[in-house]
Design a protein around this motif. Structure first.
Motif, PDB file in Angstrom:
ATOM      1  N   LYS A  80      23.925  36.585  43.514  1.00  0.00           N
ATOM      2  CA  LYS A  80      24.448  35.451  44.134  1.00  0.00           C
ATOM      3  C   LYS A  80      25.908  35.763  44.731  1.00  0.00           C
ATOM      4  O   LYS A  80      26.042  35.526  46.447  1.00  0.00           O
ATOM      5  N   LEU A  81      26.447  36.892  44.959  1.00  0.00           N
ATOM      6  CA  LEU A  81      27.247  37.842  45.260  1.00  0.00           C
ATOM      7  C   LEU A  81      26.942  38.071  46.107  1.00  0.00           C
ATOM      8  O   LEU A  81      27.441  37.889  47.331  1.00  0.00           O
ATOM      9  N   GLY A  82      25.974  38.683  46.042  1.00  0.00           N
ATOM     10  CA  GLY A  82      25.552  39.080  48.093  1.00  0.00           C
ATOM     11  C   GLY A  82      25.122  38.846  48.109  1.00  0.00           C
ATOM     12  O   GLY A  82      24.882  39.086  49.925  1.00  0.00           O
ATOM     13  N   MET A  83      24.428  37.930  48.290  1.00  0.00           N
ATOM     14  CA  MET A  83      23.057  36.469  49.518  1.00  0.00           C
ATOM     15  C   MET A  83      25.253  35.678  50.044  1.00  0.00           C
ATOM     16  O   MET A  83      24.518  35.350  50.970  1.00  0.00           O
ATOM     17  N   MET A  88      31.415  45.876  18.232  1.00  0.00           N
ATOM     18  CA  MET A  88      31.533  45.802  19.682  1.00  0.00           C
ATOM     19  C   MET A  88      31.337  46.828  20.748  1.00  0.00           C
ATOM     20  O   MET A  88      32.257  48.180  20.600  1.00  0.00           O
ATOM     21  N   HIS A  89      31.047  46.353  21.651  1.00  0.00           N
ATOM     22  CA  HIS A  89      30.579  47.331  23.316  1.00  0.00           C
ATOM     23  C   HIS A  89      31.299  46.777  23.812  1.00  0.00           C
ATOM     24  O   HIS A  89      31.937  46.118  24.427  1.00  0.00           O
ATOM     25  N   ARG A  90      31.943  48.825  24.501  1.00  0.00           N
ATOM     26  CA  ARG A  90      32.999  48.359  25.371  1.00  0.00           C
ATOM     27  C   ARG A  90      31.855  48.606  27.050  1.00  0.00           C
ATOM     28  O   ARG A  90      30.631  48.913  27.221  1.00  0.00           O
ATOM     29  N   HIS A  91      32.293  47.374  27.502  1.00  0.00           N
ATOM     30  CA  HIS A  91      32.553  47.159  29.109  1.00  0.00           C
ATOM     31  C   HIS A  91      33.085  47.040  30.256  1.00  0.00           C
ATOM     32  O   HIS A  91      34.579  46.058  29.815  1.00  0.00           O
ATOM     33  N   GLY A  92      32.676  46.539  31.292  1.00  0.00           N
ATOM     34  CA  GLY A  92      33.558  46.528  32.317  1.00  0.00           C
ATOM     35  C   GLY A  92      33.925  47.110  33.547  1.00  0.00           C
ATOM     36  O   GLY A  92      32.777  47.604  34.308  1.00  0.00           O
ATOM     37  N   MET A  93      34.692  46.529  34.296  1.00  0.00           N
ATOM     38  CA  MET A  93      34.875  47.431  36.199  1.00  0.00           C
ATOM     39  C   MET A  93      36.082  47.358  36.201  1.00  0.00           C
ATOM     40  O   MET A  93      37.138  46.465  35.444  1.00  0.00           O
ATOM     41  N   ALA A  94      36.695  48.595  36.820  1.00  0.00           N
ATOM     42  CA  ALA A  94      38.171  48.822  37.549  1.00  0.00           C
ATOM     43  C   ALA A  94      37.837  48.502  39.094  1.00  0.00           C
ATOM     44  O   ALA A  94      36.740  49.824  40.031  1.00  0.00           O
ATOM     45  N   ILE A  95      38.487  47.680  39.319  1.00  0.00           N
ATOM     46  CA  ILE A  95      38.374  47.289  41.158  1.00  0.00           C
ATOM     47  C   ILE A  95      39.825  47.487  41.658  1.00  0.00           C
ATOM     48  O   ILE A  95      40.863  47.614  41.137  1.00  0.00           O
ATOM     49  N   GLY A  96      39.341  48.144  42.968  1.00  0.00           N
ATOM     50  CA  GLY A  96      40.665  49.109  43.810  1.00  0.00           C
ATOM     51  C   GLY A  96      39.881  48.296  45.398  1.00  0.00           C
ATOM     52  O   GLY A  96      39.328  48.064  45.940  1.00  0.00           O
ATOM     53  N   LEU A  97      41.090  47.565  46.027  1.00  0.00           N
ATOM     54  CA  LEU A  97      40.757  46.825  47.109  1.00  0.00           C
ATOM     55  C   LEU A  97      42.069  47.416  48.747  1.00  0.00           C
ATOM     56  O   LEU A  97      42.949  47.631  47.703  1.00  0.00           O
ATOM     57  N   GLU A  98      41.794  47.726  49.763  1.00  0.00           N
ATOM     58  CA  GLU A  98      42.402  47.714  50.231  1.00  0.00           C
ATOM     59  C   GLU A  98      42.026  47.560  51.384  1.00  0.00           C
ATOM     60  O   GLU A  98      40.844  47.090  52.370  1.00  0.00           O
ATOM     61  N   ARG A  99      43.075  46.521  52.301  1.00  0.00           N
ATOM     62  CA  ARG A  99      42.623  46.030  53.426  1.00  0.00           C
ATOM     63  C   ARG A  99      43.213  46.423  54.460  1.00  0.00           C
ATOM     64  O   ARG A  99      44.608  46.665  54.324  1.00  0.00           O
ATOM     65  N   MET A 128      39.042  38.049  43.240  1.00  0.00           N
ATOM     66  CA  MET A 128      39.365  38.565  43.950  1.00  0.00           C
ATOM     67  C   MET A 128      38.870  39.308  45.356  1.00  0.00           C
ATOM     68  O   MET A 128      40.021  39.761  46.375  1.00  0.00           O
ATOM     69  N   LEU A 129      37.637  39.708  45.468  1.00  0.00           N
ATOM     70  CA  LEU A 129      36.948  39.992  46.611  1.00  0.00           C
ATOM     71  C   LEU A 129      37.308  38.505  47.910  1.00  0.00           C
ATOM     72  O   LEU A 129      37.213  39.210  48.556  1.00  0.00           O
ATOM     73  N   GLU A 130      37.222  37.410  47.489  1.00  0.00           N
ATOM     74  CA  GLU A 130      36.610  36.412  47.555  1.00  0.00           C
ATOM     75  C   GLU A 130      38.602  36.393  48.402  1.00  0.00           C
ATOM     76  O   GLU A 130      38.989  36.128  49.553  1.00  0.00           O
ATOM     77  N   GLN A 131      39.529  37.498  47.397  1.00  0.00           N
ATOM     78  CA  GLN A 131      40.893  36.841  48.518  1.00  0.00           C
ATOM     79  C   GLN A 131      41.049  38.053  49.345  1.00  0.00           C
ATOM     80  O   GLN A 131      41.931  37.768  50.385  1.00  0.00           O
TER      81      GLN A 131
END
Length: 125
Positions: free
Chosen positions: A73-76, A1-12, A38-41
């Motif tokens: 797609k997210l960038g577009m 099993m390979h470790r992958h992912g992202m940690a996300i922080g959002l401030e508005r 999360m980004l769309e919210q």
């Protein structure tokens, strides 16, 4: 099993959004299924969102094919909302990919090898 992912922080703050991403391993479609809502919210309801993003890609190893398509797609879809994207990495290929990705946003994208320099650039804009 390979470790992958992202940690996300959002401030508005009003129309301004500060996004921090730490990426590791090879990203998958399921990683984008978490990020996208999360980004769309965070920008939902904003008339003219302005996003500054700090991306820590020092442990990033790329995308699976479907995840690369998700990223495109997210960038577009939201490219006009990005004001500045600072990518912190460790190799010239990441600099090339950052410049290439910059073509798909209205703002600027730059590559840095030092996180402090990246953050200073984001904050000056």
């Amino acid at each position: 099993m390979h470790r992958h992912g992202m940690a996300i922080g959002l401030e508005r703050h009003d129309e301004h959004v500060f996004l921090t991403l730490r990426l590791w391993g090879k990203l998958t479609h399921s990683d984008y299924q978490l990020l996208t809502p999360m980004l769309e919210q965070a920008i939902g309801g904003l008339t003219k969102p302005r996003i500054n993003a700090l991306v820590d890609a020092r442990d990033f190893q790329g995308w699976e094919l479907r995840a690369a398509w998700d990223d495109f797609k997210l960038g577009m879809k939201h490219g006009s909302a990005f004001h500045r994207i600072a990518v912190v990495g460790h190799n010239p290929m990441q600099g090339f990919v950052t410049r290439l990705g910059g073509w798909f946003i209205e703002g600027q994208a730059r590559y840095f090898e030092n996180e402090g320099d990246a953050l200073a650039w984001l904050l000056e804009g």
